[in-house]
Write a protein that holds these residues in place. Structure first.
Motif, PDB file in Angstrom:
ATOM      1  N   LEU A 135     -25.794 -30.996  30.830  1.00 21.26           N
ATOM      2  CA  LEU A 135     -26.521 -29.905  31.474  1.00 21.26           C
ATOM      3  C   LEU A 135     -25.620 -28.687  31.690  1.00 21.26           C
ATOM      4  O   LEU A 135     -26.077 -27.540  31.593  1.00 21.26           O
ATOM      5  CB  LEU A 135     -27.107 -30.387  32.801  1.00 21.26           C
ATOM      6  CG  LEU A 135     -28.212 -31.447  32.658  1.00 21.26           C
ATOM      7  CD1 LEU A 135     -28.665 -31.954  34.014  1.00 21.26           C
ATOM      8  CD2 LEU A 135     -29.398 -30.871  31.883  1.00 21.26           C
ATOM      9  N   GLU A 142     -28.988 -26.528  39.877  1.00 17.32           N
ATOM     10  CA  GLU A 142     -29.985 -26.880  38.860  1.00 17.32           C
ATOM     11  C   GLU A 142     -29.769 -28.307  38.357  1.00 17.32           C
ATOM     12  O   GLU A 142     -30.725 -29.060  38.149  1.00 17.32           O
ATOM     13  CB  GLU A 142     -29.899 -25.883  37.693  1.00 17.32           C
ATOM     14  CG  GLU A 142     -30.762 -26.225  36.486  1.00 17.32           C
ATOM     15  CD  GLU A 142     -32.252 -26.164  36.780  1.00 17.32           C
ATOM     16  OE1 GLU A 142     -33.031 -26.625  35.922  1.00 17.32           O
ATOM     17  OE2 GLU A 142     -32.636 -25.664  37.857  1.00 17.32           O
ATOM     18  N   ARG A 148     -31.071 -30.753  40.888  1.00 20.08           N
ATOM     19  CA  ARG A 148     -32.533 -30.838  40.860  1.00 20.08           C
ATOM     20  C   ARG A 148     -33.012 -31.670  39.677  1.00 20.08           C
ATOM     21  O   ARG A 148     -33.876 -32.536  39.837  1.00 20.08           O
ATOM     22  CB  ARG A 148     -33.121 -29.428  40.781  1.00 20.08           C
ATOM     23  CG  ARG A 148     -34.646 -29.393  40.867  1.00 20.08           C
ATOM     24  CD  ARG A 148     -35.169 -27.994  40.627  1.00 20.08           C
ATOM     25  NE  ARG A 148     -34.908 -27.543  39.273  1.00 20.08           N
ATOM     26  CZ  ARG A 148     -35.632 -27.928  38.215  1.00 20.08           C
ATOM     27  NH1 ARG A 148     -36.625 -28.810  38.352  1.00 20.08           N
ATOM     28  NH2 ARG A 148     -35.344 -27.476  37.013  1.00 20.08           N
ATOM     29  N   ARG A 149     -32.419 -31.460  38.501  1.00 17.91           N
ATOM     30  CA  ARG A 149     -32.893 -32.133  37.290  1.00 17.91           C
ATOM     31  C   ARG A 149     -32.516 -33.605  37.251  1.00 17.91           C
ATOM     32  O   ARG A 149     -33.207 -34.413  36.634  1.00 17.91           O
ATOM     33  CB  ARG A 149     -32.370 -31.397  36.059  1.00 17.91           C
ATOM     34  CG  ARG A 149     -33.004 -30.017  35.919  1.00 17.91           C
ATOM     35  CD  ARG A 149     -32.401 -29.208  34.795  1.00 17.91           C
ATOM     36  NE  ARG A 149     -32.642 -29.802  33.474  1.00 17.91           N
ATOM     37  CZ  ARG A 149     -32.312 -29.197  32.336  1.00 17.91           C
ATOM     38  NH1 ARG A 149     -31.744 -27.986  32.369  1.00 17.91           N
ATOM     39  NH2 ARG A 149     -32.551 -29.785  31.180  1.00 17.91           N
TER      40      ARG A 149
END
Length: 207
Positions: A157, A166, A169-170
């Motif tokens: 990521l 981010e 969250r993912r």
């Protein structure tokens, strides 16, 4: 490059040494100078315990630096190859098909860190790697590059441009967990920064 030459037949060793003296950049040294050589050339009909003992002894004489070996022989079995690789074997040449010129080329390649193994050896090594991955690494959630699976997920990521928030969250982690994963990875693998970590994962084929 300094090369120590040892062979089961003294006349063979003498012939190889005489040829290597004509090769620019290669300096043969006596077999008692194993600790001073950068590459060791071993010539044998068949690999025996005595042959392997030469490799082991040379590796033990230079514990603080990488020793590289070129082995010219007509027969080597899988267990012997695996042991020799641990000591620094980088090249195995078939004796019946190898002339002086090919030996010199293999020595130069060995000095450059290039590997030249028999075709069937690649199959042995691939099977060993598969077993290590299945029986040793996978149960501990590790990859062959020494990275944990969740570290690889985070690096993947990062490579896409995601920041810690981010990524959290993912992956359903807390942002603090993500930062701890990155910090732990950089510290353990002695990597400079996140970009270096991504490059390391790419170079080792885990992303």
């Amino acid at each position: 490059m300094t090369v120590a030459v040892t062979a089961t037949e003294p006349l063979v060793a003498e012939g190889v040494v005489a040829y290597l003296r004509t090769c620019p950049g290669i300096t043969p040294v006596a077999t008692d100078g194993l600790d001073r050589s950068s590459v060791v050339l071993v010539i044998a009909d068949r690999v025996s315990e005595g042959t392997l003992a030469v490799l082991q002894r040379a590796a033990e004489l230079a514990p603080d630096r990488e020793m590289r070996f070129v082995l010219v022989c007509d027969d080597i079995r899988e267990p012997q190859l695996l042991r020799a690789l641990n000591w620094g074997l980088v090249s195995v040449l078939p004796r019946r098909e190898t002339d002086y010129e090919r030996i010199a080329r293999a020595l130069v390649n060995a000095g450059d860190g290039k590997v030249e193994l028999p075709a069937d050896a690649h199959g042995w090594l691939e099977e060993r790697i598969r077993l290590v991955q299945r029986d040793v690494l996978a149960p501990h959630d590790l990859t062959a590059a020494g990275l944990y699976t969740r570290e690889v997920e985070v690096l993947r990521l990062l490579a896409e441009g995601a920041d810690a928030l981010e990524i959290a969250r993912r992956l359903s982690y807390s942002e603090r967990t993500v930062r701890n994963i990155i910090h732990g990875l950089l510290t353990r693998m002695k990597l400079r920064n996140r970009a270096h970590a991504v490059a390391y994962a790419l170079r080792n084929g885990v992303m």
